[in-house]
Design an enzyme around this catalytic site. Structure first.
Site, PDB file in Angstrom:
ATOM      1  N   GLY A 191       0.823  -1.205   0.000  1.00  0.00           N
ATOM      2  CA  GLY A 191       0.000   0.000   0.000  1.00  0.00           C
ATOM      3  C   GLY A 191       0.852   1.248   0.000  1.00  0.00           C
ATOM      4  O   GLY A 191       0.546   2.242   0.669  1.00  0.00           O
TER       5      GLY A 191
ATOM      6  N   ARG B  67       0.753   5.834  -1.731  1.00  0.00           N
ATOM      7  CA  ARG B  67       0.388   7.140  -1.158  1.00  0.00           C
ATOM      8  C   ARG B  67       0.328   7.035   0.361  1.00  0.00           C
ATOM      9  O   ARG B  67       0.452   5.956   0.930  1.00  0.00           O
ATOM     10  CB  ARG B  67      -0.964   7.606  -1.695  1.00  0.00           C
TER      11      ARG B  67
ATOM     12  N   ASP C  76      -2.409  -7.676  -5.572  1.00  0.00           N
ATOM     13  CA  ASP C  76      -3.511  -7.631  -4.614  1.00  0.00           C
ATOM     14  C   ASP C  76      -3.069  -8.501  -3.441  1.00  0.00           C
ATOM     15  O   ASP C  76      -2.917  -9.715  -3.576  1.00  0.00           O
ATOM     16  CB  ASP C  76      -4.779  -8.192  -5.255  1.00  0.00           C
ATOM     17  N   VAL C  77      -2.828  -7.887  -2.277  1.00  0.00           N
ATOM     18  CA  VAL C  77      -2.257  -8.640  -1.164  1.00  0.00           C
ATOM     19  C   VAL C  77      -3.199  -9.711  -0.620  1.00  0.00           C
ATOM     20  O   VAL C  77      -2.760 -10.590   0.130  1.00  0.00           O
ATOM     21  CB  VAL C  77      -1.823  -7.702  -0.009  1.00  0.00           C
TER      22      VAL C  77
ATOM     23  N   SER D 233      -4.158   0.070  14.237  1.00  0.00           N
ATOM     24  CA  SER D 233      -4.860   1.357  14.319  1.00  0.00           C
ATOM     25  C   SER D 233      -5.439   1.525  15.710  1.00  0.00           C
ATOM     26  O   SER D 233      -5.722   0.539  16.411  1.00  0.00           O
ATOM     27  CB  SER D 233      -5.991   1.402  13.287  1.00  0.00           C
TER      28      SER D 233
ATOM     29  N   TYR E  75     -13.214  -2.971  10.185  1.00  0.00           N
ATOM     30  CA  TYR E  75     -11.877  -2.383  10.302  1.00  0.00           C
ATOM     31  C   TYR E  75     -11.301  -2.632  11.700  1.00  0.00           C
ATOM     32  O   TYR E  75     -10.126  -2.996  11.843  1.00  0.00           O
ATOM     33  CB  TYR E  75     -11.975  -0.886  10.011  1.00  0.00           C
ATOM     34  N   ALA E  76     -12.113  -2.433  12.737  1.00  0.00           N
ATOM     35  CA  ALA E  76     -11.656  -2.643  14.108  1.00  0.00           C
ATOM     36  C   ALA E  76     -11.265  -4.099  14.330  1.00  0.00           C
ATOM     37  O   ALA E  76     -10.237  -4.388  14.972  1.00  0.00           O
ATOM     38  CB  ALA E  76     -12.740  -2.226  15.100  1.00  0.00           C
TER      39      ALA E  76
ATOM     40  N   ALA F 227     -10.254  -6.237  12.057  1.00  0.00           N
ATOM     41  CA  ALA F 227      -9.034  -6.516  11.303  1.00  0.00           C
ATOM     42  C   ALA F 227      -7.810  -5.963  12.026  1.00  0.00           C
ATOM     43  O   ALA F 227      -6.776  -6.640  12.136  1.00  0.00           O
ATOM     44  CB  ALA F 227      -9.135  -5.916   9.902  1.00  0.00           C
ATOM     45  N   LYS F 228      -7.911  -4.738  12.527  1.00  0.00           N
ATOM     46  CA  LYS F 228      -6.765  -4.107  13.172  1.00  0.00           C
ATOM     47  C   LYS F 228      -6.453  -4.748  14.527  1.00  0.00           C
ATOM     48  O   LYS F 228      -5.285  -4.847  14.923  1.00  0.00           O
ATOM     49  CB  LYS F 228      -7.003  -2.607  13.331  1.00  0.00           C
TER      50      LYS F 228
END
Length: 256
Positions: free
Chosen positions: A16, A19, A66-67, A145, A157-158, A160-161
């Site tokens: 990633g 950017r 694509d990871v 995160s 997201y939570a 995964a992180k």
């Protein structure tokens, strides 16, 4: 017996890295003397990061993958090893957002986020660890995160992180005897395209969003990609050889 290569000849992969945090990290590692593989969905996306590294006197290549795809990950790591040498530093930074409240979250939204963040880190780490073990040296840095502690509208997201933190500690236990460390950096609010998109979804300007968030941060400012890159660079260094299985919050103040 294989010995660890020197800092100036080590090869790093940053996922990633087209950017934001990934690009800043790739440039920071290049400044430390690493040859850097700038990995993103397609090689063209990483061209600008590579150009900045080369302009500063560093060495870098752009690699597309694509990871979350096992075959693409294997091919990408093989390409890096062939073009730059054995990768012994890996920064798992690739990520996406598919925010939604639980009752509205779709299965594809869940699967996409878990696939890129968690499956991607697993596939990349598994593919690279053999090179690290063979070299007797390795540094894996996973981007977690502050959302790992829970955040409204980010169940995917939570999860995964938070999963990445457990993954990191397990890698530290399994790979430590081979000279490989694994640590996680957990950013708080960082000014990136991703957080700008969040402000747009909320219907406010990015400046308003940053000001509101800064008011709740002890150091009274939001973070920058360079702030995160500095922490990653430490974990990737020889100086961090006795630091493994740790999670550092780069968030401008205590979170837990």
């Amino acid at each position: 017996m294989t010995t660890a290569n020197t800092s100036s000849s080590r090869v790093a992969i940053v996922t990633g890295a087209a950017r934001g945090i990934g690009a800043a990290t790739a440039e920071r590692l290049a400044a430390d003397g690493h040859a850097v593989a700038v990995l993103d969905l397609d090689a063209a996306a990483g061209a600008e990061t590579v150009a900045r590294i080369e302009k500063a006197g560093g060495r870098a290549i752009a690699v597309g993958a694509d990871v979350s795809d096992e075959t693409q990950v294997a091919a990408a790591v093989a390409e890096v090893a062939e073009r730059l040498g054995a990768p012994t530093v890996l920064v798992n930074n690739a990520g996406v957002l598919r925010d939604n409240l639980l009752f509205k979250m779709t299965v594809p939204e869940w699967d996409t986020v878990l696939g890129v963040h968690l499956r991607g880190a697993f596939l990349m780490s598994r593919a690279v660890q053999k090179h690290m073990v063979d070299e007797g040296f390795g540094r894996i840095v996973n981007l977690s995160s502050s959302s790992a502690l829970g955040n409204r509208g980010q169940a995917n997201y939570a999860a995964a992180k938070a999963g990445l933190q457990g993954f990191t500690k397990t890698l530290a236990i399994e790979l430590g005897k081979f000279g490989v460390t694994a640590n996680a950096v957990a950013p708080g609010f960082i000014a990136t395209d991703m957080t700008a998109a969040t402000a747009e979804r909320m219907g406010i300007t990015f400046e308003e969003f940053q000001a509101a968030c800064a008011a709740d941060i002890p150091v009274r400012r939001v973070g920058t990609p360079a702030d995160v890159a500095e922490a990653v660079a430490f974990f990737a260094s020889e100086a961090a050889g006795f630091v493994s299985g740790q999670v550092v919050y780069v968030a401008g103040g205590p979170l837990c």
